[in-house]
Design an enzyme around this catalytic site. Structure first.
Site, PDB file in Angstrom:
ATOM      1  N   ALA B  84       0.822  -1.213   0.000  1.00  0.00           N
ATOM      2  CA  ALA B  84       0.000   0.000   0.000  1.00  0.00           C
ATOM      3  C   ALA B  84       0.855   1.263   0.000  1.00  0.00           C
ATOM      4  O   ALA B  84       0.449   2.289  -0.543  1.00  0.00           O
ATOM      5  CB  ALA B  84      -0.962  -0.003   1.185  1.00  0.00           C
ATOM      6  N   THR B  85       2.035   1.194   0.589  1.00  0.00           N
ATOM      7  CA  THR B  85       2.903   2.381   0.576  1.00  0.00           C
ATOM      8  C   THR B  85       3.234   2.750  -0.863  1.00  0.00           C
ATOM      9  O   THR B  85       3.108   3.916  -1.273  1.00  0.00           O
ATOM     10  CB  THR B  85       4.205   2.104   1.360  1.00  0.00           C
ATOM     11  OG1 THR B  85       3.858   1.804   2.714  1.00  0.00           O
ATOM     12  CG2 THR B  85       5.135   3.303   1.325  1.00  0.00           C
ATOM     13  N   ASN B 164      -6.105   2.802  10.266  1.00  0.00           N
ATOM     14  CA  ASN B 164      -5.241   1.798  10.886  1.00  0.00           C
ATOM     15  C   ASN B 164      -5.170   1.931  12.410  1.00  0.00           C
ATOM     16  O   ASN B 164      -4.991   0.945  13.111  1.00  0.00           O
ATOM     17  CB  ASN B 164      -3.832   1.894  10.296  1.00  0.00           C
ATOM     18  CG  ASN B 164      -3.301   3.312  10.247  1.00  0.00           C
ATOM     19  OD1 ASN B 164      -3.851   4.158   9.543  1.00  0.00           O
ATOM     20  ND2 ASN B 164      -2.259   3.570  11.001  1.00  0.00           N
ATOM     21  N   GLN B 192      -6.569  -1.059   5.065  1.00  0.00           N
ATOM     22  CA  GLN B 192      -7.259  -1.669   6.205  1.00  0.00           C
ATOM     23  C   GLN B 192      -8.691  -2.086   5.889  1.00  0.00           C
ATOM     24  O   GLN B 192      -9.307  -2.806   6.672  1.00  0.00           O
ATOM     25  CB  GLN B 192      -7.301  -0.685   7.391  1.00  0.00           C
ATOM     26  CG  GLN B 192      -5.941  -0.275   7.922  1.00  0.00           C
ATOM     27  CD  GLN B 192      -5.251  -1.373   8.714  1.00  0.00           C
ATOM     28  OE1 GLN B 192      -5.860  -2.388   9.062  1.00  0.00           O
ATOM     29  NE2 GLN B 192      -3.974  -1.189   9.003  1.00  0.00           N
ATOM     30  N   SER B 212      -3.224  -3.651   0.253  1.00  0.00           N
ATOM     31  CA  SER B 212      -2.019  -4.257   0.824  1.00  0.00           C
ATOM     32  C   SER B 212      -2.265  -5.734   1.091  1.00  0.00           C
ATOM     33  O   SER B 212      -3.320  -6.107   1.616  1.00  0.00           O
ATOM     34  CB  SER B 212      -1.666  -3.540   2.129  1.00  0.00           C
ATOM     35  OG  SER B 212      -0.586  -4.186   2.758  1.00  0.00           O
ATOM     36  N   GLY B 213      -1.301  -6.572   0.785  1.00  0.00           N
ATOM     37  CA  GLY B 213      -1.462  -8.013   0.997  1.00  0.00           C
ATOM     38  C   GLY B 213      -1.444  -8.424   2.460  1.00  0.00           C
ATOM     39  O   GLY B 213      -2.269  -9.224   2.919  1.00  0.00           O
ATOM     40  N   HIS B 214      -0.524  -7.817   3.226  1.00  0.00           N
ATOM     41  CA  HIS B 214      -0.294  -8.359   4.571  1.00  0.00           C
ATOM     42  C   HIS B 214      -1.322  -7.913   5.604  1.00  0.00           C
ATOM     43  O   HIS B 214      -1.282  -8.359   6.749  1.00  0.00           O
ATOM     44  CB  HIS B 214       1.130  -8.058   5.042  1.00  0.00           C
ATOM     45  CG  HIS B 214       1.412  -6.627   5.390  1.00  0.00           C
ATOM     46  ND1 HIS B 214       1.406  -6.186   6.680  1.00  0.00           N
ATOM     47  CD2 HIS B 214       1.711  -5.558   4.617  1.00  0.00           C
ATOM     48  CE1 HIS B 214       1.720  -4.885   6.689  1.00  0.00           C
ATOM     49  NE2 HIS B 214       1.902  -4.486   5.447  1.00  0.00           N
ATOM     50  N   THR B 252       9.728  -7.342 -12.869  1.00  0.00           N
ATOM     51  CA  THR B 252       9.151  -8.681 -12.930  1.00  0.00           C
ATOM     52  C   THR B 252       8.213  -8.889 -11.751  1.00  0.00           C
ATOM     53  O   THR B 252       8.594  -8.627 -10.609  1.00  0.00           O
ATOM     54  CB  THR B 252      10.272  -9.738 -12.889  1.00  0.00           C
ATOM     55  OG1 THR B 252      11.133  -9.505 -13.995  1.00  0.00           O
ATOM     56  CG2 THR B 252       9.696 -11.146 -12.960  1.00  0.00           C
ATOM     57  N   CYS B 338       6.014   7.216  23.503  1.00  0.00           N
ATOM     58  CA  CYS B 338       7.105   7.329  24.458  1.00  0.00           C
ATOM     59  C   CYS B 338       8.346   6.589  23.976  1.00  0.00           C
ATOM     60  O   CYS B 338       9.458   6.912  24.359  1.00  0.00           O
ATOM     61  CB  CYS B 338       6.666   6.775  25.799  1.00  0.00           C
ATOM     62  SG  CYS B 338       7.094   7.862  27.139  1.00  0.00           S
TER      63      CYS B 338
HETATM   64  C1  LIG Z   1      -3.888   2.654   6.199  1.00  0.00           C
HETATM   65  C2  LIG Z   1      -2.563   2.119   5.759  1.00  0.00           C
HETATM   66  N1  LIG Z   1      -2.005   2.564   4.628  1.00  0.00           N
HETATM   67  C3  LIG Z   1      -0.835   2.096   4.185  1.00  0.00           C
HETATM   68  C4  LIG Z   1      -0.138   1.136   4.884  1.00  0.00           C
HETATM   69  C5  LIG Z   1       1.169   0.640   4.335  1.00  0.00           C
HETATM   70  O1  LIG Z   1       0.970  -0.605   3.752  1.00  0.00           O
HETATM   71  P1  LIG Z   1       2.182  -1.530   3.267  1.00  0.00           P
HETATM   72  O2  LIG Z   1       2.794  -2.076   4.512  1.00  0.00           O
HETATM   73  O3  LIG Z   1       1.522  -2.570   2.421  1.00  0.00           O
HETATM   74  O4  LIG Z   1       3.113  -0.667   2.492  1.00  0.00           O
HETATM   75  C6  LIG Z   1      -0.672   0.647   6.065  1.00  0.00           C
HETATM   76  C7  LIG Z   1       0.041  -0.345   6.890  1.00  0.00           C
HETATM   77  O5  LIG Z   1       0.922  -0.021   7.667  1.00  0.00           O
HETATM   78  C8  LIG Z   1      -1.912   1.142   6.518  1.00  0.00           C
HETATM   79  O6  LIG Z   1      -2.455   0.710   7.650  1.00  0.00           O
END
Ligand SMILES: Cc1ncc(COP(=O)(O)O)c(C=O)c1O
Lengths: 131, 414
Positions: B84-85, B164, B192, B212-214, B252, B338
């Site tokens: 997603a980033t 998130n 999310q 995002s996959g994870h 690829t 913190c």
């Molecule tokens: C709302 C949101 N956007 C983007 C990301 C980034 O996703 P990724 O880890 O697949 O780059 C996350 C996860 O940390 C997320 O919660």
């Protein structure tokens, strides 16, 4: 973040938790830190007629390192004169607890708490008891 | 299914995982689907000359259909990325750069994920203008305010679907309608939200969606970007090369990860309705259990417009990091920063108007596919005991019991 065994020990078994009577002229109270910054320490000392710290109590809002720092200093100040207690340095606290750099402020706050408690006691009892 | 479900038979020395917004375990069914593509079916999906390439390509295209089906898209509108980033970067920089002659303005929210905010900051250094809209105290955007922020120069509005940290779900369909009416693109970070709540790119007028996959029981290092074809959204690529993914993302493709993402989408689609009901039930159990044991706890973010598996709670008068140390048999995260070099608590909680002191007392509890009722009950006990113990150590709790307003005290901020 992983904590040293000493921090964990103080966190899980904090020494001298509690409060002393703030109205007692033999008691000095230090309240330092701020809720907005994530830590507040309240340290109280009870000073004997001979000028020796005979009891100390604390309560702390903060992370494990803040709780451990304040717990530790209640042990260290007991049995000391006010001047000796005032010499406790944050660096000694940080070293004893093996605090990482981001947690040094916890030890600084604990040193401030001792100084504030001593200052409060001296304010309430300006006449230092005879040595 | 050959392997046990994650979370079952948890060894005694492993904390209960309640951090499903940080990441999720790969579903064993996903792993199983991926395995052949590491070994015998290892071909390059872009090899056009032999069986190895063809079978990998088939797998990639099947996955593309699976991702598309979950969000009501056409498979041709899905491009695979590393997560997603990257999708957020590609969407925002890609649109901004492509349309820069006519449009130079972006609208987003102050509560977006860092990878959106940091991308916007970067675009500002290139001369783009960004409006960072505030949110209401429940975390939701005010639609009138959003509409008013759109100008002739606005290229894209970017608002995440589900948060998130606080789990709030924004009114995506309404935002999509506003954007369509004004002829600006709508990008939504759905890292999310995908697979957790129903999403339909056409019904919701979404032009770009990050996946995002994870976060959805797929592997790490894979994601997707939905890019609308009608009306067409054009992007300037971030990564140049062999022109894969219709030129929008060269390189690829990671066939096993792509297959894993596809399988994760299939499972999410099939199980969403039942899973959503189950998780909402567990979340209610968790919240009610904590409320029955602890006074002075506050949910951050709207409870009705929320991901089923998220709670974010402030435990007043107990500092979050200290609390995390006390609940060491739970894997959770805190809005108290913190641990970081700055002592600033979560920017998201501050954006809801929370005092810094309340932001410092928050925990995020994330429930997911492998969370059980027994784990929730364990968490209630564990958290209630830790909070009660730490309150007995807290000078602020004493003040509260004595009726002293801690705001009335002159604190020396350090
Ligand atoms: C709302 C949101 N956007 C983007 C990301 C980034 O996703 P990724 O880890 O697949 O780059 C996350 C996860 O940390 C997320 O919660």
């Amino acid at each position: 973040m992983s904590y040293s065994d000493t921090v964990v020990d103080h966190y899980e078994h904090p020494r001298n938790v509690g409060a002393l009577d703030q109205a007692d002229s033999a008691v000095g109270t230090g309240l330092v830190g701020a809720p907005a910054c994530g830590d507040v320490m309240k340290l109280q000392i009870k000073v004997s007629a001979e000028g020796i710290i005979e009891d100390a109590k604390f309560k702390t809002f903060g992370c494990g390192s803040a709780i451990a720092s304040s717990s530790l200093v209640t042990e260290w100040v007991k049995g000391k004169t006010l001047d000796e207690a005032a010499e406790i340095k944050n660096t000694d606290i940080a070293r004893h607890l093996a605090l990482p750099p981001v947690k040094i402020h916890c030890s600084v706050l604990a040193e401030d708490a001792i100084k504030a408690a001593i200052a409060d006691y001296r304010r309430k009892t300006p006449q230092e008891p005879p040595q | 299914m050959s392997s046990t479900r994650p979370g079952e038979n948890r060894p005694a020395n492993r904390p209960v995982y309640l951090d499903y917004q940080a990441t999720t375990p790969c579903d064993p069914r996903v792993v199983e689907a991926m395995l052949p593509y590491f070994t015998e079916k290892f071909g390059n999906p872009h090899s056009r000359n032999h069986l190895y390439g063809w079978e990998a390509e088939d797998a990639v295209e099947r996955a593309r259909e699976q991702v598309a089906a979950l969000i009501g898209a056409d498979p041709k509108e899905i491009i695979f990325t590393s997560g997603a980033t990257e999708s957020n970067n590609t969407a925002l920089k890609g649109v901004a750069h492509f349309y820069r002659d006519k449009k130079d303005h972006i609208v987003t929210l102050v509560t977006e994920h860092k990878c959106v905010l940091d991308t916007c900051r970067h675009l500002e250094t290139e001369g783009f203008k960004v409006t960072y809209l505030p949110v209401e105290t429940n975390g939701l955007v005010d639609l009138a305010r959003l509409e008013a922020a759109i100008t002739e120069r606005t290229a894209v509005v970017s608002v995440m679907a589900a948060h998130n940290e606080i789990g709030v779900v924004q009114p995506i369909a309404e935002i999509g309608a506003i954007c369509r009416r004004h002829g600006v693109f709508f990008h939504t970070d759905c890292a999310q939200a995908v697979g957790k709540i129903p999403l339909d790119v056409n019904a919701m007028n979404i032009d770009l969606m990050s996946i995002s996959g994870h976060k959805i029981y797929g592997p790490k290092g894979i994601g997707a970007l939905y890019v609308r074809r009608r009306p067409r959204v054009r992007l300037q690529a971030l990564i140049n090369g062999g022109g894969q993914e219709r030129g929008m993302r060269s390189g690829t493709l990671a066939t096993p990860l792509v297959v894993g993402l596809g399988e994760a989408c299939v499972l999410a689609k099939a199980e969403m309705e039942a899973e959503s009901a189950r998780l909402t039930g567990l979340r209610t159990r968790l919240l009610e259990g904590l409320r029955a044991r602890l006074p002075e706890i506050y949910v951050n973010g709207d409870l009705d417009h929320r991901l089923p598996g998220n709670l974010n709670i402030s435990f007043a008068f107990v500092e979050g990091e200290g609390l995390m140390m006390g609940v060491k048999d739970l894997a959770v995260s805190s809005g108290s920063a913190c641990t970081s070099a700055s002592l600033e608590p979560s920017y998201v909680l501050r954006a809801l108007g929370l005092d810094a002191e309340m932001a410092h007392t928050s925990l995020r509890l994330g429930l997911g596919r492998f969370t059980t009722e027994a784990e929730v009950d364990f968490a209630i006990d564990h958290i209630a005991e830790a909070v009660t113990r730490l309150r007995s150590l807290s000078p602020l709790w004493d003040m509260h019991l004595e009726g002293i307003d801690i705001k009335s005290i002159q604190w020396a901020e350090h």
